[in-house]
Design a protein around this motif. Structure first.
Motif, PDB file in Angstrom:
ATOM      1  N   THR A 159      21.211  37.167  45.869  1.00 38.93           N
ATOM      2  CA  THR A 159      21.777  36.656  44.904  1.00 38.93           C
ATOM      3  C   THR A 159      21.421  37.393  43.561  1.00 38.93           C
ATOM      4  O   THR A 159      22.325  37.136  42.600  1.00 38.93           O
ATOM      5  CB  THR A 159      21.073  35.101  44.910  1.00 38.93           C
ATOM      6  N   GLY A 160      20.185  37.838  43.581  1.00 31.06           N
ATOM      7  CA  GLY A 160      19.975  38.198  42.231  1.00 31.06           C
ATOM      8  C   GLY A 160      20.491  39.501  41.588  1.00 31.06           C
ATOM      9  O   GLY A 160      20.964  39.710  40.425  1.00 31.06           O
TER      10      GLY A 160
ATOM     11  N   TRP B  60      27.000  40.513  37.087  1.00 29.87           N
ATOM     12  CA  TRP B  60      27.802  39.756  36.454  1.00 29.87           C
ATOM     13  C   TRP B  60      27.409  39.263  34.995  1.00 29.87           C
ATOM     14  O   TRP B  60      28.065  39.427  34.014  1.00 29.87           O
ATOM     15  CB  TRP B  60      27.983  38.483  37.034  1.00 29.87           C
ATOM     16  N   MET B  61      26.103  39.195  34.855  1.00 26.69           N
ATOM     17  CA  MET B  61      25.544  38.812  33.443  1.00 26.69           C
ATOM     18  C   MET B  61      25.408  40.044  32.423  1.00 26.69           C
ATOM     19  O   MET B  61      26.111  39.740  31.416  1.00 26.69           O
ATOM     20  CB  MET B  61      24.180  38.237  33.462  1.00 26.69           C
TER      21      MET B  61
ATOM     22  N   LEU C 125      33.440  47.066  31.601  1.00 23.89           N
ATOM     23  CA  LEU C 125      32.390  46.998  32.747  1.00 23.89           C
ATOM     24  C   LEU C 125      33.037  45.926  33.909  1.00 23.89           C
ATOM     25  O   LEU C 125      32.535  45.378  34.549  1.00 23.89           O
ATOM     26  CB  LEU C 125      31.128  46.436  32.211  1.00 23.89           C
ATOM     27  N   ARG C 126      34.392  45.846  33.884  1.00 25.61           N
ATOM     28  CA  ARG C 126      35.119  45.061  34.897  1.00 25.61           C
ATOM     29  C   ARG C 126      34.528  45.591  36.272  1.00 25.61           C
ATOM     30  O   ARG C 126      34.559  44.540  37.282  1.00 25.61           O
ATOM     31  CB  ARG C 126      36.499  45.165  34.794  1.00 25.61           C
ATOM     32  N   HIS C 127      34.333  46.586  36.500  1.00 26.06           N
ATOM     33  CA  HIS C 127      33.993  47.071  37.882  1.00 26.06           C
ATOM     34  C   HIS C 127      32.677  46.388  38.292  1.00 26.06           C
ATOM     35  O   HIS C 127      32.493  46.287  39.472  1.00 26.06           O
ATOM     36  CB  HIS C 127      33.936  48.783  38.107  1.00 26.06           C
TER      37      HIS C 127
ATOM     38  N   ALA D  89      30.144  42.385  41.743  1.00 22.27           N
ATOM     39  CA  ALA D  89      29.286  41.120  41.867  1.00 22.27           C
ATOM     40  C   ALA D  89      30.306  39.892  42.793  1.00 22.27           C
ATOM     41  O   ALA D  89      29.616  39.166  43.550  1.00 22.27           O
ATOM     42  CB  ALA D  89      29.323  40.413  40.470  1.00 22.27           C
ATOM     43  N   ILE D  90      31.404  40.068  42.536  1.00 22.71           N
ATOM     44  CA  ILE D  90      32.587  39.086  43.244  1.00 22.71           C
ATOM     45  C   ILE D  90      32.221  39.487  44.806  1.00 22.71           C
ATOM     46  O   ILE D  90      32.155  38.408  45.626  1.00 22.71           O
ATOM     47  CB  ILE D  90      33.814  39.094  42.865  1.00 22.71           C
ATOM     48  N   TRP D  91      32.269  40.706  45.181  1.00 22.94           N
ATOM     49  CA  TRP D  91      32.165  41.125  46.432  1.00 22.94           C
ATOM     50  C   TRP D  91      30.987  40.749  46.937  1.00 22.94           C
ATOM     51  O   TRP D  91      31.067  40.198  48.253  1.00 22.94           O
ATOM     52  CB  TRP D  91      32.582  42.563  46.642  1.00 22.94           C
ATOM     53  N   CYS D  92      29.841  41.052  46.464  1.00 24.60           N
ATOM     54  CA  CYS D  92      28.633  40.560  46.891  1.00 24.60           C
ATOM     55  C   CYS D  92      28.488  39.099  47.246  1.00 24.60           C
ATOM     56  O   CYS D  92      27.834  38.842  48.171  1.00 24.60           O
ATOM     57  CB  CYS D  92      27.580  41.131  45.920  1.00 24.60           C
TER      58      CYS D  92
END
Length: 214
Positions: free
Chosen positions: A133-134, A140-141, A149-151, A156-159
């Motif tokens: 989770t971290g 994302w943060m 930095l959209r990638h 983060a969404i995939w994770c």
């Protein structure tokens, strides 16, 4: 907007970002070596990666990969502190917790017997949860409000999506049997780990550019 680089030169920041980026790459090599080791007896579909730490032939490789990821988190934290201390504050806290989670998961192995829970096994499970989770939360943060930095947001969404799928497929989940999770939850964990390592790599490679004008 420009984040200041208070004490270190650009070359110093790059010096710290390179080992931060190398950590996930070397950990991936260690993971591949672990899976190619013959006669280990861990199914890539139903066995967890932590099960490799219970085998003498692969225990050292799993430990090395885990420590490499922990050091990568700490190196990235230092580089972010030099390049973008204000923007990366939340990211550095999350990466530090992820590093601690990796260290604890290395010290306390998983329970060797399915269905048996020990204090060490619980520490291992909760430490792994902190890592999974971290890292996406840290990405994302760091990427919030920065178009280039959209990638990181995508990673983060995939994770997050893979973590949700893994938790749903895990035998302890109340929906696991409905989606036949025990047949493939180990594979989901492996894909999740690879994406998490890729996310950590992307964080590291973004470090030298965070002080530049956006």
């Amino acid at each position: 907007m420009r984040d200041t680089q208070p004490t270190s030169s650009a070359s110093s920041v790059r010096l710290w970002s390179w080992p931060a980026a190398a950590g996930p790459v070397l950990a991936l090599v260690a993971m591949a070596y672990t899976h190619l080791t013959p006669s280990v007896g861990v199914s890539p579909l139903t066995g967890l990666i932590s099960d490799y730490a219970l085998n003498d032939a692969t225990r050292g490789t799993v430990l090395a990969g885990t420590l490499l990821l922990a050091m990568s988190c700490l190196w990235a934290t230092y580089g972010l502190a030099q390049t973008a201390p204000a923007r990366s504050a939340a990211t550095r806290v999350l990466l530090t917790f992820a590093a601690l989670g990796l260290l604890l998961s290395a010290i306390f192995p998983t329970d060797p017997t399915p269905g048996v829970s020990s204090m060490g096994g619980e520490i291992h499970r909760w430490s792994s949860a902190v890592v999974f989770t971290g890292v996406p939360c840290a990405a994302w943060m760091l990427a919030r409000g920065v178009a280039r930095l959209r990638h990181l947001r995508v990673a983060a969404i995939w994770c997050t999506g893979l973590l949700a799928a893994f938790l749903a497929a895990h035998p302890g989940s109340f929906v696991s049997d409905l989606i036949n999770g025990p047949a493939y939850y180990g594979l989901l964990q492996r894909v999740l780990l690879v994406i998490a390592m890729a996310t950590l790599f992307l964080i590291a490679t973004a470090i030298p550019h965070l002080g530049e004008r956006r």
